[in-house]
Design an enzyme around this catalytic site. Structure first.
Site, mmCIF file in Angstrom:
data_model
loop_
_atom_site.group_PDB
_atom_site.id
_atom_site.type_symbol
_atom_site.label_atom_id
_atom_site.label_comp_id
_atom_site.label_asym_id
_atom_site.label_seq_id
_atom_site.Cartn_x
_atom_site.Cartn_y
_atom_site.Cartn_z
ATOM 1 N N CYS A 79 0.833 -1.210 0.000
ATOM 2 C CA CYS A 79 0.000 0.000 0.000
ATOM 3 C C CYS A 79 0.866 1.258 0.000
ATOM 4 C CB CYS A 79 -0.962 -0.018 1.182
ATOM 5 S SG CYS A 79 -0.144 -0.291 2.752
ATOM 6 N N GLU A 123 -6.438 3.130 -7.272
ATOM 7 C CA GLU A 123 -5.375 2.245 -6.797
ATOM 8 C C GLU A 123 -5.305 0.992 -7.677
ATOM 9 O OE1 GLU A 123 -5.820 0.064 -3.075
ATOM 10 O OE2 GLU A 123 -3.762 0.583 -2.555
HETATM 11 O O1 TXE Z 1 -9.047 -6.877 -0.419
HETATM 12 P P1 TXE Z 1 -10.147 -6.900 0.681
HETATM 13 P P2 TXE Z 1 -9.022 -7.592 -1.847
HETATM 14 C C1 TXE Z 1 -6.585 -3.047 -2.169
HETATM 15 C C2 TXE Z 1 -6.038 -3.283 -3.557
HETATM 16 C C3 TXE Z 1 -6.787 -4.477 -4.006
HETATM 17 C C4 TXE Z 1 -8.147 -4.188 -3.414
HETATM 18 C C5 TXE Z 1 -9.038 -5.377 -3.203
HETATM 19 O O2 TXE Z 1 -6.343 -2.207 -4.396
HETATM 20 O O3 TXE Z 1 -6.826 -4.627 -5.382
HETATM 21 O O4 TXE Z 1 -7.857 -3.618 -2.163
HETATM 22 O O5 TXE Z 1 -8.291 -6.439 -2.654
HETATM 23 C C6 TXE Z 1 -11.452 -9.415 4.293
HETATM 24 N N1 TXE Z 1 -15.936 -7.917 6.261
HETATM 25 N N2 TXE Z 1 -5.796 -3.627 -1.100
HETATM 26 O O6 TXE Z 1 -10.366 -7.791 -2.425
HETATM 27 O O7 TXE Z 1 -11.420 -7.456 0.175
HETATM 28 C C7 TXE Z 1 -10.740 -10.328 3.324
HETATM 29 O O8 TXE Z 1 -11.149 -11.661 3.494
HETATM 30 C C8 TXE Z 1 -14.791 -8.255 6.881
HETATM 31 C C9 TXE Z 1 -4.983 -2.731 -0.354
HETATM 32 O O9 TXE Z 1 -8.200 -8.776 -1.723
HETATM 33 O O10 TXE Z 1 -10.175 -5.553 1.286
HETATM 34 C C10 TXE Z 1 -9.282 -10.071 3.687
HETATM 35 O O11 TXE Z 1 -8.945 -10.808 4.849
HETATM 36 N N3 TXE Z 1 -13.680 -8.622 6.225
HETATM 37 C C11 TXE Z 1 -4.493 -3.326 0.892
HETATM 38 C C12 TXE Z 1 -9.282 -8.577 4.000
HETATM 39 O O12 TXE Z 1 -10.633 -8.257 4.290
HETATM 40 C C13 TXE Z 1 -13.730 -8.666 4.882
HETATM 41 C C14 TXE Z 1 -4.172 -4.747 0.916
HETATM 42 C C15 TXE Z 1 -8.803 -7.685 2.852
HETATM 43 O O13 TXE Z 1 -9.549 -7.974 1.694
HETATM 44 C C16 TXE Z 1 -14.913 -8.329 4.181
HETATM 45 C C17 TXE Z 1 -5.090 -5.550 0.135
HETATM 46 C C18 TXE Z 1 -16.038 -7.928 4.933
HETATM 47 N N4 TXE Z 1 -17.198 -7.584 4.361
HETATM 48 C C19 TXE Z 1 -5.824 -4.971 -0.854
HETATM 49 N N5 TXE Z 1 -14.663 -8.468 2.857
HETATM 50 C C20 TXE Z 1 -3.601 -2.492 1.753
HETATM 51 N N6 TXE Z 1 -4.097 -1.355 2.228
HETATM 52 O O14 TXE Z 1 -2.480 -2.875 2.053
HETATM 53 C C21 TXE Z 1 -13.383 -8.865 2.736
HETATM 54 N N7 TXE Z 1 -12.820 -9.004 3.955
#
Ligand code: TXE
Length: 475
Positions: A282, A379
Protein backbone atom coordinates in the site's frame (compact mmCIF):
# COMPACT_ATOMS: atom_id res chain seq x y z
CA UNK A 1 -2.74 -31.88 -0.69
CA UNK A 2 -2.58 -29.98 2.58
CA UNK A 3 -5.87 -29.21 4.31
CA UNK A 4 -5.43 -26.47 6.85
CA UNK A 5 -7.55 -25.99 9.97
CA UNK A 6 -8.85 -23.27 12.21
CA UNK A 7 -7.06 -22.62 15.49
CA UNK A 8 -9.57 -22.36 18.34
CA UNK A 9 -8.92 -22.66 22.08
CA UNK A 10 -5.34 -23.76 21.46
CA UNK A 11 -6.33 -26.61 19.14
CA UNK A 12 -6.40 -27.14 15.42
CA UNK A 13 -9.96 -28.01 14.40
CA UNK A 14 -11.91 -28.63 11.20
CA UNK A 15 -14.60 -26.10 10.24
CA UNK A 16 -17.96 -26.98 11.83
CA UNK A 17 -19.81 -27.22 8.51
CA UNK A 18 -16.93 -28.98 6.75
CA UNK A 19 -16.69 -26.41 3.95
CA UNK A 20 -13.35 -25.70 2.29
CA UNK A 21 -12.04 -23.40 -0.42
CA UNK A 22 -9.06 -23.91 -2.70
CA UNK A 23 -5.89 -21.98 -2.10
CA UNK A 24 -3.98 -21.36 -5.32
CA UNK A 25 -0.19 -21.00 -5.52
CA UNK A 26 0.40 -17.84 -7.60
CA UNK A 27 3.82 -18.99 -8.82
CA UNK A 28 2.32 -22.05 -10.54
CA UNK A 29 -1.40 -21.23 -10.83
CA UNK A 30 -2.19 -24.63 -9.27
CA UNK A 31 -4.18 -25.56 -6.17
CA UNK A 32 -1.76 -25.78 -3.29
CA UNK A 33 -3.96 -26.30 -0.20
CA UNK A 34 -7.53 -26.25 1.01
CA UNK A 35 -8.63 -23.85 3.66
CA UNK A 36 -11.70 -23.83 5.91
CA UNK A 37 -14.54 -21.63 4.78
CA UNK A 38 -15.58 -20.90 8.35
CA UNK A 39 -19.09 -20.07 9.45
CA UNK A 40 -20.94 -18.58 12.42
CA UNK A 41 -20.61 -21.82 14.38
CA UNK A 42 -16.81 -21.66 14.19
CA UNK A 43 -16.93 -18.04 15.27
CA UNK A 44 -19.20 -18.84 18.22
CA UNK A 45 -16.71 -21.50 19.38
CA UNK A 46 -13.86 -19.00 19.09
CA UNK A 47 -15.85 -16.40 21.03
CA UNK A 48 -16.56 -18.89 23.85
CA UNK A 49 -12.87 -19.79 24.04
CA UNK A 50 -11.80 -16.14 24.00
CA UNK A 51 -14.31 -15.20 26.73
CA UNK A 52 -12.96 -17.93 28.97
CA UNK A 53 -9.34 -17.01 28.26
CA UNK A 54 -9.83 -13.28 28.83
CA UNK A 55 -9.98 -13.54 32.62
CA UNK A 56 -6.64 -15.40 32.63
CA UNK A 57 -4.80 -13.34 30.02
CA UNK A 58 -5.94 -9.89 31.13
CA UNK A 59 -5.07 -10.67 34.76
CA UNK A 60 -1.64 -12.07 33.91
CA UNK A 61 1.25 -9.81 34.90
CA UNK A 62 2.59 -7.66 32.12
CA UNK A 63 6.01 -9.25 32.61
CA UNK A 64 4.62 -12.73 32.02
CA UNK A 65 2.64 -11.70 28.93
CA UNK A 66 5.75 -9.98 27.63
CA UNK A 67 7.87 -13.13 28.14
CA UNK A 68 5.38 -15.28 26.20
CA UNK A 69 5.42 -12.80 23.33
CA UNK A 70 9.23 -12.64 23.30
CA UNK A 71 9.25 -16.44 23.16
CA UNK A 72 6.86 -16.36 20.21
CA UNK A 73 9.18 -13.90 18.45
CA UNK A 74 12.13 -16.27 19.09
CA UNK A 75 10.19 -19.20 17.68
CA UNK A 76 9.29 -17.33 14.50
CA UNK A 77 12.97 -16.53 14.03
CA UNK A 78 13.86 -20.18 14.58
CA UNK A 79 11.34 -21.23 11.94
CA UNK A 80 12.31 -18.49 9.48
CA UNK A 81 13.09 -20.79 6.56
CA UNK A 82 9.85 -22.80 6.76
CA UNK A 83 7.73 -19.70 7.24
CA UNK A 84 9.40 -17.82 4.39
CA UNK A 85 8.87 -20.76 2.05
CA UNK A 86 5.16 -20.92 2.91
CA UNK A 87 4.74 -17.15 2.58
CA UNK A 88 6.40 -17.15 -0.80
CA UNK A 89 4.40 -20.09 -2.16
CA UNK A 90 1.17 -18.64 -0.79
CA UNK A 91 1.63 -15.08 -2.02
CA UNK A 92 3.91 -15.35 -5.08
CA UNK A 93 6.57 -13.01 -3.68
CA UNK A 94 10.24 -13.95 -4.10
CA UNK A 95 11.49 -16.29 -1.40
CA UNK A 96 14.45 -14.00 -0.65
CA UNK A 97 12.03 -11.16 0.09
CA UNK A 98 9.92 -13.25 2.47
CA UNK A 99 13.15 -14.29 4.21
CA UNK A 100 14.62 -10.80 4.37
CA UNK A 101 11.50 -8.77 5.16
CA UNK A 102 8.17 -10.47 5.84
CA UNK A 103 9.08 -13.08 8.40
CA UNK A 104 11.78 -11.12 10.28
CA UNK A 105 9.35 -8.22 10.53
CA UNK A 106 6.61 -10.50 11.93
CA UNK A 107 8.99 -11.60 14.65
CA UNK A 108 9.99 -7.96 15.27
CA UNK A 109 6.33 -7.01 15.66
CA UNK A 110 5.91 -9.47 18.53
CA UNK A 111 9.23 -8.44 20.06
CA UNK A 112 8.46 -4.74 19.73
CA UNK A 113 5.08 -5.02 21.51
CA UNK A 114 6.45 -7.45 24.09
CA UNK A 115 8.82 -4.63 25.08
CA UNK A 116 6.41 -1.75 24.47
CA UNK A 117 3.85 -3.07 26.94
CA UNK A 118 6.45 -3.19 29.71
CA UNK A 119 7.27 0.46 29.04
CA UNK A 120 3.69 1.65 28.57
CA UNK A 121 2.59 3.91 31.41
CA UNK A 122 -0.58 5.71 32.40
CA UNK A 123 -0.92 9.45 31.97
CA UNK A 124 -1.47 11.56 35.11
CA UNK A 125 -2.45 15.21 35.58
CA UNK A 126 -1.77 16.88 38.90
CA UNK A 127 -3.63 20.11 39.75
CA UNK A 128 -1.52 21.12 42.78
CA UNK A 129 -3.54 21.26 46.01
CA UNK A 130 -6.80 20.53 44.23
CA UNK A 131 -6.98 17.19 42.44
CA UNK A 132 -5.07 14.38 40.77
CA UNK A 133 -6.31 12.67 37.62
CA UNK A 134 -4.89 9.53 36.15
CA UNK A 135 -5.98 7.53 33.14
CA UNK A 136 -6.17 3.81 33.57
CA UNK A 137 -5.99 1.78 30.37
CA UNK A 138 -7.73 -1.58 30.55
CA UNK A 139 -7.89 -4.20 27.81
CA UNK A 140 -11.14 -4.09 25.85
CA UNK A 141 -11.97 -7.80 25.83
CA UNK A 142 -12.25 -9.71 22.56
CA UNK A 143 -11.01 -7.94 19.45
CA UNK A 144 -11.20 -8.82 15.75
CA UNK A 145 -8.12 -8.50 13.52
CA UNK A 146 -8.59 -8.83 9.74
CA UNK A 147 -5.59 -8.71 7.46
CA UNK A 148 -4.86 -8.70 3.71
CA UNK A 149 -2.76 -10.82 1.36
CA UNK A 150 0.10 -8.58 0.33
CA UNK A 151 2.31 -8.90 3.44
CA UNK A 152 0.57 -11.84 5.09
CA UNK A 153 2.29 -12.58 8.41
CA UNK A 154 3.81 -9.10 8.66
CA UNK A 155 0.41 -7.35 8.71
CA UNK A 156 -1.33 -10.15 10.64
CA UNK A 157 1.21 -9.85 13.46
CA UNK A 158 1.23 -6.03 13.28
CA UNK A 159 -2.38 -6.15 14.49
CA UNK A 160 -2.47 -9.07 16.86
CA UNK A 161 0.80 -8.23 18.69
CA UNK A 162 -0.43 -4.94 20.25
CA UNK A 163 -3.88 -6.42 20.89
CA UNK A 164 -2.38 -9.36 22.80
CA UNK A 165 0.23 -7.25 24.59
CA UNK A 166 -2.53 -5.03 25.99
CA UNK A 167 -4.25 -8.11 27.47
CA UNK A 168 -7.02 -8.66 24.93
CA UNK A 169 -8.05 -11.98 23.43
CA UNK A 170 -8.02 -12.05 19.65
CA UNK A 171 -10.12 -13.56 16.90
CA UNK A 172 -8.07 -13.10 13.77
CA UNK A 173 -8.71 -13.77 10.11
CA UNK A 174 -5.94 -13.73 7.53
CA UNK A 175 -6.80 -13.20 3.87
CA UNK A 176 -8.28 -16.30 2.25
CA UNK A 177 -5.66 -15.84 -0.49
CA UNK A 178 -2.71 -16.18 1.89
CA UNK A 179 -3.64 -18.20 4.99
CA UNK A 180 -0.58 -20.43 5.42
CA UNK A 181 1.72 -18.57 7.80
CA UNK A 182 -1.20 -17.53 10.02
CA UNK A 183 -2.18 -21.20 10.13
CA UNK A 184 1.33 -22.16 11.26
CA UNK A 185 1.37 -19.49 13.96
CA UNK A 186 -1.10 -21.37 16.21
CA UNK A 187 1.44 -24.10 16.89
CA UNK A 188 4.11 -21.59 17.87
CA UNK A 189 1.67 -19.69 20.12
CA UNK A 190 1.13 -22.95 22.04
CA UNK A 191 4.88 -23.62 22.20
CA UNK A 192 5.44 -20.10 23.52
CA UNK A 193 3.04 -20.82 26.38
CA UNK A 194 0.11 -18.67 25.28
CA UNK A 195 -2.96 -19.91 27.16
CA UNK A 196 -5.64 -21.58 25.00
CA UNK A 197 -8.29 -19.21 23.68
CA UNK A 198 -6.12 -16.09 23.81
CA UNK A 199 -5.39 -16.21 20.09
CA UNK A 200 -7.96 -17.80 17.78
CA UNK A 201 -7.42 -17.94 14.03
CA UNK A 202 -10.33 -18.48 11.66
CA UNK A 203 -10.00 -18.91 7.92
CA UNK A 204 -12.45 -18.16 5.15
CA UNK A 205 -14.01 -15.58 2.92
CA UNK A 206 -14.28 -11.94 3.82
CA UNK A 207 -17.97 -11.65 3.05
CA UNK A 208 -18.68 -14.70 5.24
CA UNK A 209 -16.50 -15.13 8.30
CA UNK A 210 -14.82 -11.70 7.96
CA UNK A 211 -18.16 -9.91 8.04
CA UNK A 212 -19.37 -12.19 10.89
CA UNK A 213 -16.35 -11.23 13.04
CA UNK A 214 -17.14 -7.54 12.54
CA UNK A 215 -20.85 -8.09 13.27
CA UNK A 216 -20.50 -10.30 16.35
CA UNK A 217 -21.54 -8.47 19.51
CA UNK A 218 -18.59 -10.02 21.40
CA UNK A 219 -15.87 -8.31 19.34
CA UNK A 220 -15.43 -4.87 20.86
CA UNK A 221 -12.83 -3.45 18.47
CA UNK A 222 -11.94 -4.20 14.87
CA UNK A 223 -8.56 -3.61 13.29
CA UNK A 224 -8.76 -3.98 9.52
CA UNK A 225 -6.26 -3.62 6.68
CA UNK A 226 -7.44 -4.05 3.12
CA UNK A 227 -9.11 -2.27 0.21
CA UNK A 228 -10.95 1.03 0.64
CA UNK A 229 -14.24 -0.41 -0.65
CA UNK A 230 -14.14 -3.20 1.93
CA UNK A 231 -13.02 -0.74 4.61
CA UNK A 232 -16.18 1.28 4.05
CA UNK A 233 -18.32 -1.81 4.69
CA UNK A 234 -16.30 -2.78 7.77
CA UNK A 235 -16.52 0.76 9.16
CA UNK A 236 -20.27 0.99 8.56
CA UNK A 237 -20.91 -2.42 10.13
CA UNK A 238 -18.78 -1.68 13.21
CA UNK A 239 -20.51 1.68 13.66
CA UNK A 240 -23.86 -0.04 14.27
CA UNK A 241 -22.53 -1.27 17.61
CA UNK A 242 -20.24 1.73 18.32
CA UNK A 243 -17.18 -0.51 18.08
CA UNK A 244 -13.74 0.99 17.99
CA UNK A 245 -12.41 0.62 14.51
CA UNK A 246 -9.04 1.13 12.86
CA UNK A 247 -8.93 1.08 9.05
CA UNK A 248 -5.69 0.91 7.09
CA UNK A 249 -6.75 1.16 3.46
CA UNK A 250 -5.43 1.84 -0.01
CA UNK A 251 -3.20 4.51 -1.48
CA UNK A 252 -2.16 6.20 -4.71
CA UNK A 253 1.06 7.55 -3.37
CA UNK A 254 3.03 10.36 -5.02
CA UNK A 255 6.79 10.06 -5.36
CA UNK A 256 7.97 13.64 -5.97
CA UNK A 257 11.35 14.14 -7.62
CA UNK A 258 12.68 17.73 -7.48
CA UNK A 259 15.49 18.85 -9.78
CA UNK A 260 17.83 19.45 -6.83
CA UNK A 261 17.65 15.84 -5.62
CA UNK A 262 20.43 13.28 -5.48
CA UNK A 263 19.38 11.69 -8.76
CA UNK A 264 21.32 8.44 -8.29
CA UNK A 265 19.54 7.77 -5.00
CA UNK A 266 16.17 8.95 -6.33
CA UNK A 267 16.33 6.61 -9.33
CA UNK A 268 17.58 3.62 -7.34
CA UNK A 269 14.98 3.95 -4.60
CA UNK A 270 12.15 4.82 -7.00
CA UNK A 271 12.65 1.48 -8.73
CA UNK A 272 12.20 -0.18 -5.34
CA UNK A 273 9.23 1.95 -4.33
CA UNK A 274 7.57 1.11 -7.64
CA UNK A 275 8.12 -2.63 -7.92
CA UNK A 276 9.05 -4.19 -4.58
CA UNK A 277 6.68 -7.07 -3.78
CA UNK A 278 5.30 -6.75 -7.35
CA UNK A 279 4.02 -3.27 -6.43
CA UNK A 280 1.62 -4.93 -4.00
CA UNK A 281 2.43 -2.71 -1.03
CA UNK A 282 0.00 0.00 0.00
CA UNK A 283 3.05 2.29 0.44
CA UNK A 284 4.42 1.90 -3.10
CA UNK A 285 4.85 5.19 -4.95
CA UNK A 286 2.65 4.56 -7.95
CA UNK A 287 2.62 8.15 -9.27
CA UNK A 288 6.10 9.48 -9.96
CA UNK A 289 6.00 13.28 -10.26
CA UNK A 290 9.17 14.71 -11.83
CA UNK A 291 10.26 18.34 -12.14
CA UNK A 292 10.24 19.25 -15.83
CA UNK A 293 13.93 20.23 -16.07
CA UNK A 294 15.10 16.70 -15.14
CA UNK A 295 12.17 14.74 -16.59
CA UNK A 296 14.07 13.31 -19.58
CA UNK A 297 17.15 12.44 -17.56
CA UNK A 298 15.13 10.75 -14.80
CA UNK A 299 13.04 8.85 -17.35
CA UNK A 300 16.12 7.57 -19.18
CA UNK A 301 17.85 6.37 -16.02
CA UNK A 302 14.68 4.95 -14.47
CA UNK A 303 13.90 2.92 -17.59
CA UNK A 304 17.47 1.60 -17.75
CA UNK A 305 17.03 0.25 -14.20
CA UNK A 306 13.57 -1.17 -14.96
CA UNK A 307 15.03 -3.20 -17.82
CA UNK A 308 17.25 -5.00 -15.30
CA UNK A 309 14.29 -6.32 -13.27
CA UNK A 310 13.96 -10.08 -13.59
CA UNK A 311 10.44 -11.40 -13.16
CA UNK A 312 10.29 -15.11 -12.46
CA UNK A 313 9.81 -18.10 -10.23
CA UNK A 314 9.53 -16.90 -6.62
CA UNK A 315 11.87 -19.73 -5.57
CA UNK A 316 14.65 -18.47 -7.85
CA UNK A 317 17.11 -16.20 -6.02
CA UNK A 318 17.57 -14.17 -9.23
CA UNK A 319 13.91 -13.13 -9.42
CA UNK A 320 13.47 -9.55 -8.34
CA UNK A 321 9.72 -9.78 -8.87
CA UNK A 322 7.60 -12.91 -8.46
CA UNK A 323 3.96 -13.57 -9.35
CA UNK A 324 0.91 -11.43 -8.60
CA UNK A 325 -1.31 -12.82 -5.88
CA UNK A 326 -4.17 -14.21 -7.98
CA UNK A 327 -5.58 -14.59 -11.42
CA UNK A 328 -8.30 -12.02 -10.62
CA UNK A 329 -5.70 -9.53 -9.48
CA UNK A 330 -3.65 -10.13 -12.63
CA UNK A 331 -6.77 -9.36 -14.70
CA UNK A 332 -7.37 -6.21 -12.67
CA UNK A 333 -3.80 -4.97 -13.21
CA UNK A 334 -3.95 -5.77 -16.92
CA UNK A 335 -7.30 -4.00 -17.30
CA UNK A 336 -5.76 -0.83 -15.83
CA UNK A 337 -2.89 -0.96 -18.31
CA UNK A 338 -5.43 -1.22 -21.13
CA UNK A 339 -7.40 1.65 -19.61
CA UNK A 340 -4.22 3.76 -19.45
CA UNK A 341 -3.76 3.29 -23.20
CA UNK A 342 -7.39 4.25 -23.85
CA UNK A 343 -6.78 7.34 -21.72
CA UNK A 344 -3.91 8.34 -24.02
CA UNK A 345 -1.00 6.95 -22.04
CA UNK A 346 2.16 5.63 -23.67
CA UNK A 347 3.67 2.41 -22.38
CA UNK A 348 7.38 3.04 -21.98
CA UNK A 349 8.19 -0.35 -20.52
CA UNK A 350 6.33 -3.62 -19.87
CA UNK A 351 2.55 -3.60 -20.18
CA UNK A 352 1.97 -7.31 -20.69
CA UNK A 353 1.33 -10.59 -18.90
CA UNK A 354 4.28 -12.95 -18.99
CA UNK A 355 3.52 -16.08 -20.93
CA UNK A 356 4.15 -18.79 -18.34
CA UNK A 357 2.09 -20.74 -15.82
CA UNK A 358 1.22 -18.63 -12.81
CA UNK A 359 0.26 -14.98 -12.51
CA UNK A 360 3.21 -12.98 -13.81
CA UNK A 361 3.18 -9.41 -15.12
CA UNK A 362 5.92 -7.18 -16.48
CA UNK A 363 7.02 -4.13 -14.49
CA UNK A 364 5.15 -1.38 -16.33
CA UNK A 365 5.91 2.31 -16.81
CA UNK A 366 3.39 4.66 -18.43
CA UNK A 367 3.63 8.34 -19.39
CA UNK A 368 1.58 11.12 -20.97
CA UNK A 369 -1.48 10.76 -18.79
CA UNK A 370 -3.59 13.51 -17.31
CA UNK A 371 -3.25 13.82 -13.51
CA UNK A 372 -7.01 13.44 -13.16
CA UNK A 373 -7.54 10.39 -15.34
CA UNK A 374 -8.57 7.10 -13.73
CA UNK A 375 -5.14 5.49 -14.14
CA UNK A 376 -3.68 8.32 -12.05
CA UNK A 377 -6.52 8.40 -9.54
CA UNK A 378 -7.39 4.78 -8.74
CA UNK A 379 -5.38 2.25 -6.80
CA UNK A 380 -3.97 -0.46 -9.10
CA UNK A 381 -1.89 -2.22 -6.44
CA UNK A 382 0.44 -3.90 -8.89
CA UNK A 383 3.67 -3.32 -10.84
CA UNK A 384 2.41 -0.24 -12.69
CA UNK A 385 3.72 3.31 -12.29
CA UNK A 386 3.05 6.53 -14.15
CA UNK A 387 5.58 9.28 -14.91
CA UNK A 388 4.17 12.81 -14.63
CA UNK A 389 6.11 16.04 -15.26
CA UNK A 390 5.45 19.14 -13.11
CA UNK A 391 6.54 22.77 -13.43
CA UNK A 392 6.55 24.28 -9.95
CA UNK A 393 6.52 23.18 -6.33
CA UNK A 394 2.90 24.29 -6.14
CA UNK A 395 2.00 22.12 -9.14
CA UNK A 396 3.67 19.12 -7.51
CA UNK A 397 1.69 19.63 -4.30
CA UNK A 398 -1.59 20.06 -6.20
CA UNK A 399 -1.05 16.89 -8.21
CA UNK A 400 0.06 14.99 -5.10
CA UNK A 401 -3.13 16.02 -3.29
CA UNK A 402 -5.47 15.45 -6.22
CA UNK A 403 -6.58 11.90 -5.33
CA UNK A 404 -9.04 10.63 -2.71
CA UNK A 405 -6.16 8.86 -0.96
CA UNK A 406 -3.60 10.13 1.55
CA UNK A 407 -1.45 7.27 2.75
CA UNK A 408 2.19 8.04 2.01
CA UNK A 409 4.39 10.35 -0.05
CA UNK A 410 8.09 10.37 -0.91
CA UNK A 411 9.91 13.64 -1.55
CA UNK A 412 13.33 13.85 -3.19
CA UNK A 413 15.16 17.15 -2.62
CA UNK A 414 18.35 18.43 -1.03
CA UNK A 415 16.70 21.72 -0.03
CA UNK A 416 15.91 21.40 3.67
CA UNK A 417 13.32 24.17 3.74
CA UNK A 418 11.51 22.73 0.74
CA UNK A 419 11.54 19.28 2.32
CA UNK A 420 9.64 20.63 5.34
CA UNK A 421 7.38 22.92 3.30
CA UNK A 422 6.25 20.24 0.89
CA UNK A 423 5.94 17.60 3.65
CA UNK A 424 3.53 19.86 5.52
CA UNK A 425 1.51 20.69 2.40
CA UNK A 426 1.00 17.12 1.19
CA UNK A 427 -2.06 15.37 2.62
CA UNK A 428 -0.46 12.05 3.60
CA UNK A 429 -0.17 10.28 6.93
CA UNK A 430 3.39 9.19 6.19
CA UNK A 431 6.05 11.30 4.48
CA UNK A 432 9.48 10.01 3.51
CA UNK A 433 12.17 12.53 2.54
CA UNK A 434 15.04 11.07 0.48
CA UNK A 435 14.13 7.52 1.50
CA UNK A 436 11.30 5.01 1.30
CA UNK A 437 9.84 2.31 3.55
CA UNK A 438 12.14 3.16 6.42
CA UNK A 439 10.16 2.41 9.57
CA UNK A 440 10.58 3.12 13.26
CA UNK A 441 7.79 1.10 14.86
CA UNK A 442 7.21 3.76 17.52
CA UNK A 443 5.83 6.22 14.97
CA UNK A 444 2.12 6.54 14.09
CA UNK A 445 1.30 4.59 10.96
CA UNK A 446 -1.77 5.22 8.81
CA UNK A 447 -3.40 7.44 6.24
CA UNK A 448 -5.53 10.54 5.74
CA UNK A 449 -8.64 10.90 3.56
CA UNK A 450 -9.88 7.62 2.04
CA UNK A 451 -6.70 5.81 3.12
CA UNK A 452 -8.27 5.10 6.48
CA UNK A 453 -8.92 6.17 10.02
CA UNK A 454 -6.84 5.68 13.13
CA UNK A 455 -3.13 5.10 13.47
CA UNK A 456 -1.29 1.87 14.15
CA UNK A 457 2.21 1.54 15.57
CA UNK A 458 3.84 2.39 18.90
CA UNK A 459 1.64 3.56 21.72
CA UNK A 460 -1.15 4.48 19.27
CA UNK A 461 -1.88 0.79 18.82
CA UNK A 462 -1.76 0.10 22.56
CA UNK A 463 -4.19 2.99 23.09
CA UNK A 464 -6.47 1.68 20.34
CA UNK A 465 -6.63 -1.76 21.91
CA UNK A 466 -7.47 -0.40 25.38
CA UNK A 467 -10.33 1.31 27.12
CA UNK A 468 -9.29 4.54 28.85
CA UNK A 469 -10.87 5.32 32.20
CA UNK A 470 -10.17 8.59 33.98
CA UNK A 471 -9.94 8.49 37.76
CA UNK A 472 -10.15 11.87 39.53
CA UNK A 473 -9.12 12.19 43.20
CA UNK A 474 -9.87 15.39 45.11
CA UNK A 475 -7.00 16.44 47.34
O1 TXE B 1 -9.05 -6.88 -0.42
P1 TXE B 1 -10.15 -6.90 0.68
P2 TXE B 1 -9.02 -7.59 -1.85
C1 TXE B 1 -6.59 -3.05 -2.17
C2 TXE B 1 -6.04 -3.28 -3.56
C3 TXE B 1 -6.79 -4.48 -4.01
C4 TXE B 1 -8.15 -4.19 -3.41
C5 TXE B 1 -9.04 -5.38 -3.20
O2 TXE B 1 -6.34 -2.21 -4.40
O3 TXE B 1 -6.83 -4.63 -5.38
O4 TXE B 1 -7.86 -3.62 -2.16
O5 TXE B 1 -8.29 -6.44 -2.65
C6 TXE B 1 -11.45 -9.42 4.29
N1 TXE B 1 -15.94 -7.92 6.26
N2 TXE B 1 -5.80 -3.63 -1.10
O6 TXE B 1 -10.37 -7.79 -2.43
O7 TXE B 1 -11.42 -7.46 0.17
C7 TXE B 1 -10.74 -10.33 3.32
O8 TXE B 1 -11.15 -11.66 3.49
C8 TXE B 1 -14.79 -8.25 6.88
C9 TXE B 1 -4.98 -2.73 -0.35
O9 TXE B 1 -8.20 -8.78 -1.72
O10 TXE B 1 -10.18 -5.55 1.29
C10 TXE B 1 -9.28 -10.07 3.69
O11 TXE B 1 -8.94 -10.81 4.85
N3 TXE B 1 -13.68 -8.62 6.23
C11 TXE B 1 -4.49 -3.33 0.89
C12 TXE B 1 -9.28 -8.58 4.00
O12 TXE B 1 -10.63 -8.26 4.29
C13 TXE B 1 -13.73 -8.67 4.88
C14 TXE B 1 -4.17 -4.75 0.92
C15 TXE B 1 -8.80 -7.69 2.85
O13 TXE B 1 -9.55 -7.97 1.69
C16 TXE B 1 -14.91 -8.33 4.18
C17 TXE B 1 -5.09 -5.55 0.13
C18 TXE B 1 -16.04 -7.93 4.93
N4 TXE B 1 -17.20 -7.58 4.36
C19 TXE B 1 -5.82 -4.97 -0.85
N5 TXE B 1 -14.66 -8.47 2.86
C20 TXE B 1 -3.60 -2.49 1.75
N6 TXE B 1 -4.10 -1.36 2.23
O14 TXE B 1 -2.48 -2.87 2.05
C21 TXE B 1 -13.38 -8.86 2.74
N7 TXE B 1 -12.82 -9.00 3.95
Amino acid sequence: MQKIQNFINGEYVDPAEGQYIDNIEPGTGKVFAQIPNSTQEDLDQAVEAAKEAFSVWSAMSVDKRSKIMHKLADLIEKNLDDYALMESRDNGKPLWLAKAVDIPRASTNFRFYASAIVNFSSEAQVSEGFMVNYTRRAPIGIVGCISPWNLPLYLFSWKIAPALAMGNCVIAKPSELTPMTAFLLGKLANEAGMPPGVLNILHGEGKGIGQAIVEHEATKAISFTGGTTTGKIVGATAAQQFKKVSLELGGKNPNIIFADCDLDEAVKTSVKSSFTNQGEICLCGSRILIEESIYDEFKKRFLEECKKIIVGDPMDAKSIMGALVSSDHLDKVDSYVKLAQEEGGTILHGGKRIDKEGFYYEPTVIEALDANCRTNQEEIFGPVVTLNPFKTEEDAINIANSTRYGLSCTIWTTDLKRAHRVSHAVQSGIIWVNCWLVRDLRTPFGGMKDSGIGREGGNDALRFFSEPQNVCIKL
